[in-house]
Design a protein around this motif. Structure first.
Motif, PDB file in Angstrom:
ATOM      1  N   ALA A  99       0.846  -1.207   0.000  1.00  0.00           N
ATOM      2  CA  ALA A  99       0.000   0.000   0.000  1.00  0.00           C
ATOM      3  C   ALA A  99       0.874   1.247   0.000  1.00  0.00           C
ATOM      4  O   ALA A  99       1.875   1.320   0.721  1.00  0.00           O
ATOM      5  CB  ALA A  99      -0.908  -0.001   1.232  1.00  0.00           C
ATOM      6  N   GLY A 100       0.504   2.210  -0.824  1.00  0.00           N
ATOM      7  CA  GLY A 100       1.289   3.444  -0.872  1.00  0.00           C
ATOM      8  C   GLY A 100       0.497   4.563  -1.506  1.00  0.00           C
ATOM      9  O   GLY A 100      -0.475   4.326  -2.225  1.00  0.00           O
ATOM     10  N   ILE A 101       0.901   5.784  -1.227  1.00  0.00           N
ATOM     11  CA  ILE A 101       0.227   6.963  -1.764  1.00  0.00           C
ATOM     12  C   ILE A 101       1.261   7.968  -2.273  1.00  0.00           C
ATOM     13  O   ILE A 101       2.441   7.904  -1.898  1.00  0.00           O
ATOM     14  CB  ILE A 101      -0.664   7.652  -0.702  1.00  0.00           C
ATOM     15  N   ALA A 102       0.770   8.894  -3.109  1.00  0.00           N
ATOM     16  CA  ALA A 102       1.642   9.978  -3.581  1.00  0.00           C
ATOM     17  C   ALA A 102       0.999  11.329  -3.286  1.00  0.00           C
ATOM     18  O   ALA A 102       1.196  12.292  -4.011  1.00  0.00           O
ATOM     19  CB  ALA A 102       1.926   9.808  -5.065  1.00  0.00           C
ATOM     20  N   ASP A 122       3.339   8.096   7.286  1.00  0.00           N
ATOM     21  CA  ASP A 122       2.585   7.079   8.044  1.00  0.00           C
ATOM     22  C   ASP A 122       2.138   5.927   7.137  1.00  0.00           C
ATOM     23  O   ASP A 122       2.161   4.773   7.538  1.00  0.00           O
ATOM     24  CB  ASP A 122       1.349   7.708   8.706  1.00  0.00           C
ATOM     25  N   VAL A 123       1.720   6.274   5.909  1.00  0.00           N
ATOM     26  CA  VAL A 123       1.253   5.212   4.993  1.00  0.00           C
ATOM     27  C   VAL A 123       2.457   4.481   4.391  1.00  0.00           C
ATOM     28  O   VAL A 123       2.582   3.255   4.510  1.00  0.00           O
ATOM     29  CB  VAL A 123       0.370   5.802   3.862  1.00  0.00           C
ATOM     30  N   ASN A 124       3.355   5.224   3.758  1.00  0.00           N
ATOM     31  CA  ASN A 124       4.398   4.586   2.939  1.00  0.00           C
ATOM     32  C   ASN A 124       5.508   3.944   3.759  1.00  0.00           C
ATOM     33  O   ASN A 124       6.098   2.947   3.328  1.00  0.00           O
ATOM     34  CB  ASN A 124       5.023   5.614   1.986  1.00  0.00           C
ATOM     35  N   TYR A 195       9.906   1.213 -11.712  1.00  0.00           N
ATOM     36  CA  TYR A 195       9.920   2.475 -12.455  1.00  0.00           C
ATOM     37  C   TYR A 195       8.451   2.809 -12.705  1.00  0.00           C
ATOM     38  O   TYR A 195       7.559   2.050 -12.338  1.00  0.00           O
ATOM     39  CB  TYR A 195      10.707   2.270 -13.764  1.00  0.00           C
ATOM     40  N   TRP A 196       8.166   3.944 -13.319  1.00  0.00           N
ATOM     41  CA  TRP A 196       6.762   4.354 -13.486  1.00  0.00           C
ATOM     42  C   TRP A 196       5.971   3.255 -14.198  1.00  0.00           C
ATOM     43  O   TRP A 196       6.375   2.745 -15.236  1.00  0.00           O
ATOM     44  CB  TRP A 196       6.671   5.668 -14.259  1.00  0.00           C
ATOM     45  N   THR A 197       4.832   2.925 -13.621  1.00  0.00           N
ATOM     46  CA  THR A 197       3.970   1.852 -14.126  1.00  0.00           C
ATOM     47  C   THR A 197       2.552   2.408 -14.229  1.00  0.00           C
ATOM     48  O   THR A 197       2.137   3.182 -13.357  1.00  0.00           O
ATOM     49  CB  THR A 197       3.996   0.672 -13.117  1.00  0.00           C
ATOM     50  N   THR A 199      -0.648   2.941 -13.396  1.00  0.00           N
ATOM     51  CA  THR A 199      -1.698   2.733 -12.386  1.00  0.00           C
ATOM     52  C   THR A 199      -2.219   4.110 -11.992  1.00  0.00           C
ATOM     53  O   THR A 199      -1.689   5.132 -12.438  1.00  0.00           O
ATOM     54  CB  THR A 199      -1.160   2.040 -11.112  1.00  0.00           C
ATOM     55  N   ASP A 200      -3.195   4.125 -11.084  1.00  0.00           N
ATOM     56  CA  ASP A 200      -3.781   5.418 -10.687  1.00  0.00           C
ATOM     57  C   ASP A 200      -2.771   6.328  -9.995  1.00  0.00           C
ATOM     58  O   ASP A 200      -2.901   7.541 -10.020  1.00  0.00           O
ATOM     59  CB  ASP A 200      -4.978   5.182  -9.748  1.00  0.00           C
ATOM     60  N   ILE A 201      -1.763   5.749  -9.350  1.00  0.00           N
ATOM     61  CA  ILE A 201      -0.881   6.583  -8.517  1.00  0.00           C
ATOM     62  C   ILE A 201      -0.097   7.589  -9.362  1.00  0.00           C
ATOM     63  O   ILE A 201       0.234   8.673  -8.880  1.00  0.00           O
ATOM     64  CB  ILE A 201       0.068   5.698  -7.661  1.00  0.00           C
TER      65      ILE A 201
HETATM   66  N1  NAD Z   1       2.668   2.881 -10.357  1.00  0.00           N
HETATM   67  C1  NAD Z   1       3.908   3.308 -10.259  1.00  0.00           C
HETATM   68  O1  NAD Z   1       4.455   3.961 -11.164  1.00  0.00           O
HETATM   69  C2  NAD Z   1       4.722   2.969  -9.041  1.00  0.00           C
HETATM   70  C3  NAD Z   1       6.109   3.093  -9.138  1.00  0.00           C
HETATM   71  C4  NAD Z   1       6.865   2.803  -8.016  1.00  0.00           C
HETATM   72  C5  NAD Z   1       6.260   2.394  -6.845  1.00  0.00           C
HETATM   73  N2  NAD Z   1       4.911   2.303  -6.776  1.00  0.00           N
HETATM   74  C6  NAD Z   1       4.337   1.859  -5.511  1.00  0.00           C
HETATM   75  O2  NAD Z   1       3.533   0.724  -5.757  1.00  0.00           O
HETATM   76  C7  NAD Z   1       2.571   0.589  -4.700  1.00  0.00           C
HETATM   77  C8  NAD Z   1       1.207   0.325  -5.291  1.00  0.00           C
HETATM   78  O3  NAD Z   1       0.798   1.492  -6.003  1.00  0.00           O
HETATM   79  P1  NAD Z   1       0.002   1.428  -7.379  1.00  0.00           P
HETATM   80  O4  NAD Z   1       0.892   1.943  -8.423  1.00  0.00           O
HETATM   81  O5  NAD Z   1      -0.611   0.110  -7.549  1.00  0.00           O
HETATM   82  O6  NAD Z   1      -1.085   2.570  -7.105  1.00  0.00           O
HETATM   83  P2  NAD Z   1      -2.645   2.463  -6.762  1.00  0.00           P
HETATM   84  O7  NAD Z   1      -3.018   3.823  -6.324  1.00  0.00           O
HETATM   85  O8  NAD Z   1      -3.359   1.851  -7.904  1.00  0.00           O
HETATM   86  O9  NAD Z   1      -2.714   1.433  -5.548  1.00  0.00           O
HETATM   87  C9  NAD Z   1      -2.393   1.781  -4.228  1.00  0.00           C
HETATM   88  C10 NAD Z   1      -3.250   0.945  -3.298  1.00  0.00           C
HETATM   89  O10 NAD Z   1      -2.865   1.253  -1.942  1.00  0.00           O
HETATM   90  C11 NAD Z   1      -4.067   1.424  -1.208  1.00  0.00           C
HETATM   91  N3  NAD Z   1      -3.867   2.263  -0.021  1.00  0.00           N
HETATM   92  C12 NAD Z   1      -3.567   3.573   0.025  1.00  0.00           C
HETATM   93  N4  NAD Z   1      -3.507   3.997   1.296  1.00  0.00           N
HETATM   94  C13 NAD Z   1      -3.772   2.925   2.079  1.00  0.00           C
HETATM   95  C14 NAD Z   1      -3.864   2.727   3.484  1.00  0.00           C
HETATM   96  N5  NAD Z   1      -3.690   3.720   4.358  1.00  0.00           N
HETATM   97  N6  NAD Z   1      -4.121   1.472   3.937  1.00  0.00           N
HETATM   98  C15 NAD Z   1      -4.328   0.452   3.077  1.00  0.00           C
HETATM   99  N7  NAD Z   1      -4.271   0.582   1.733  1.00  0.00           N
HETATM  100  C16 NAD Z   1      -4.002   1.816   1.246  1.00  0.00           C
HETATM  101  C17 NAD Z   1      -5.029   2.067  -2.194  1.00  0.00           C
HETATM  102  O11 NAD Z   1      -6.368   2.018  -1.760  1.00  0.00           O
HETATM  103  C18 NAD Z   1      -4.743   1.272  -3.443  1.00  0.00           C
HETATM  104  O12 NAD Z   1      -5.502   0.096  -3.510  1.00  0.00           O
HETATM  105  C19 NAD Z   1       2.678   1.881  -3.888  1.00  0.00           C
HETATM  106  O13 NAD Z   1       3.440   1.643  -2.731  1.00  0.00           O
HETATM  107  C20 NAD Z   1       3.408   2.821  -4.809  1.00  0.00           C
HETATM  108  O14 NAD Z   1       4.098   3.831  -4.104  1.00  0.00           O
HETATM  109  C21 NAD Z   1       4.129   2.568  -7.851  1.00  0.00           C
END
Ligand code: NAD
Length: 302
Positions: A99-102, A122-124, A195-197, A199-201
């Motif tokens: 789980a992660g946020i931006a 707190d989240v990441n 690397y950038w993928t 998804t919604d983030i």
């Molecule tokens: N997509 C990218 O380019 C990319 C690149 C590098 C790293 N990441 C990392 O990959 C991970 C997944 O991200 P993603 O790309 O699938 O984005 P996403 O936004 O599609 O998914 C993130 C998920 O985390 C959940 N989440 C957020 N806050 C939460 C909380 N407090 N408790 C439980 N769940 C929570 C969201 O509800 C969602 O389902 C993240 O840690 C993100 O930082 C993504």
């Protein structure tokens, strides 16, 4: 590895995946269920999580996935999540703290307010560290397990525009590398750094003042890491018994192991190396003993 080899290795293992309702987490859950793994998804997105679980179970033809609401900032939620894996499937073999946020990813110009500043950390970071500590309690009971933490390319490089996000993702790698010694008692922890993928983030939310995050232009113009490479890298953490304390970059052309940097020679001396040699086995023995005791105490209080 072929799918059949993966199934032979992974079938009937039990995984907990945070942030599994969509994006990378859901793609990992889909690949795990296709390999016979039982999955418990923890996320704050209830509707998406329940729909994901229904689709996974329909494809599998049995109950392979369960959803549990979990805010990874909260120990109580994480404890319930991991306990669902115990009660529904019988234990925890694999923990994916993803789980992660931006939100407020920039940092530099965000308001100087304690609460909002803390949120992304707190989240990441908190969500990963707390989740790992609970996972380790379950894995000590099971005498082994695999932890996979989602970091990012922003955990390895850092530039303007994503300072706060990069700080959290660097922290995930630092924490994960500190767990390398646990491999001596069969717990392997690694970080995946996509690397950038798509998804919604990467749609980056607006700045707190409502303006667009200018880094979006860089993101849009950048090559992307395909989701299948991201998923393969998570799977490689399960397959590859050599991986412990690694940070694995998922680039547009696939997985790259990130080399650990050497200290300048002046930081190391013969006597220090000797002291380290004597310290390490003692430290490992103590760590193992303390974690075994902590795990027993943890389950006696559940
Ligand atoms: N997509 C990218 O380019 C990319 C690149 C590098 C790293 N990441 C990392 O990959 C991970 C997944 O991200 P993603 O790309 O699938 O984005 P996403 O936004 O599609 O998914 C993130 C998920 O985390 C959940 N989440 C957020 N806050 C939460 C909380 N407090 N408790 C439980 N769940 C929570 C969201 O509800 C969602 O389902 C993240 O840690 C993100 O930082 C993504």
């Amino acid at each position: 590895m072929t799918l059949e080899q993966d199934i032979a290795l992974m079938s009937n293992k039990i995984a907990v995946v945070t942030g599994g309702s969509k994006g990378i987490g859901l793609a990992v859950c889909t690949a795990l269920v296709a390999r016979g793994v039982k999955v418990v998804i923890g996320d704050i997105l209830i509707k998406e999580g329940q729909e994901a679980v229904a689709a996974l179970n329909k494809n599998a033809g049995n109950e392979s996935a369960v959803f549990q609401y979990c805010d990874v900032r909260k120990y109580d939620d994480l404890k319930v999540l991991f306990n669902v894996a115990e009660t529904r499937f019988g234990g925890v073999d694999i923990a994916v703290l993803n789980a992660g946020i931006a939100i407020q990813a920039g940092g530099l110009f965000d308001p100087m307010e304690d609460e909002s500043e803390r949120f992304i950390h707190d989240v990441n970071v908190g969500g990963v560290i707390k989740g790992n500590k609970i996972a380790i309690m379950h894995m000590m009971k099971r005498k082994g397990g695999i932890i996979i933490n989602t970091s990012s390319i922003a955990g390895i490089i850092s530039g303007g525009g994503l300072g706060a996000y990069a700080a959290t993702k660097h922290a995930v790698i630092g924490w994960t590398r500190s767990l390398e010694p646990l491999q001596s008692f069969n717990i392997r922890a690694n970080a995946v750094c996509p690397y950038w993928t798509e998804t919604d983030i990467i749609k980056l939310p607006p700045n707190p003042d409502g303006s667009k995050n200018d880094f979006l232009d860089v993101l849009d113009a950048s090559p992307k890491a395909p989701m299948e490479h991201v998923v393969e890298t998570f799977l490689s953490c399960i397959r590859n018994e050599e991986y412990a304390g690694e940070a694995l970059i998922v680039a547009p052309d696939g997985c790259h192991e990130h080399p650990r940097s050497d200290l300048p020679e002046s930081c190391v001396s013969e006597s220090m190396l000797q002291a380290l040699l004597e310290y390490q086995p003692k430290m490992l023995e103590k760590t193992k003993q303390k974690l075994e005791e902590a795990s027993k105490a943890y389950f006696s209080k559940l």
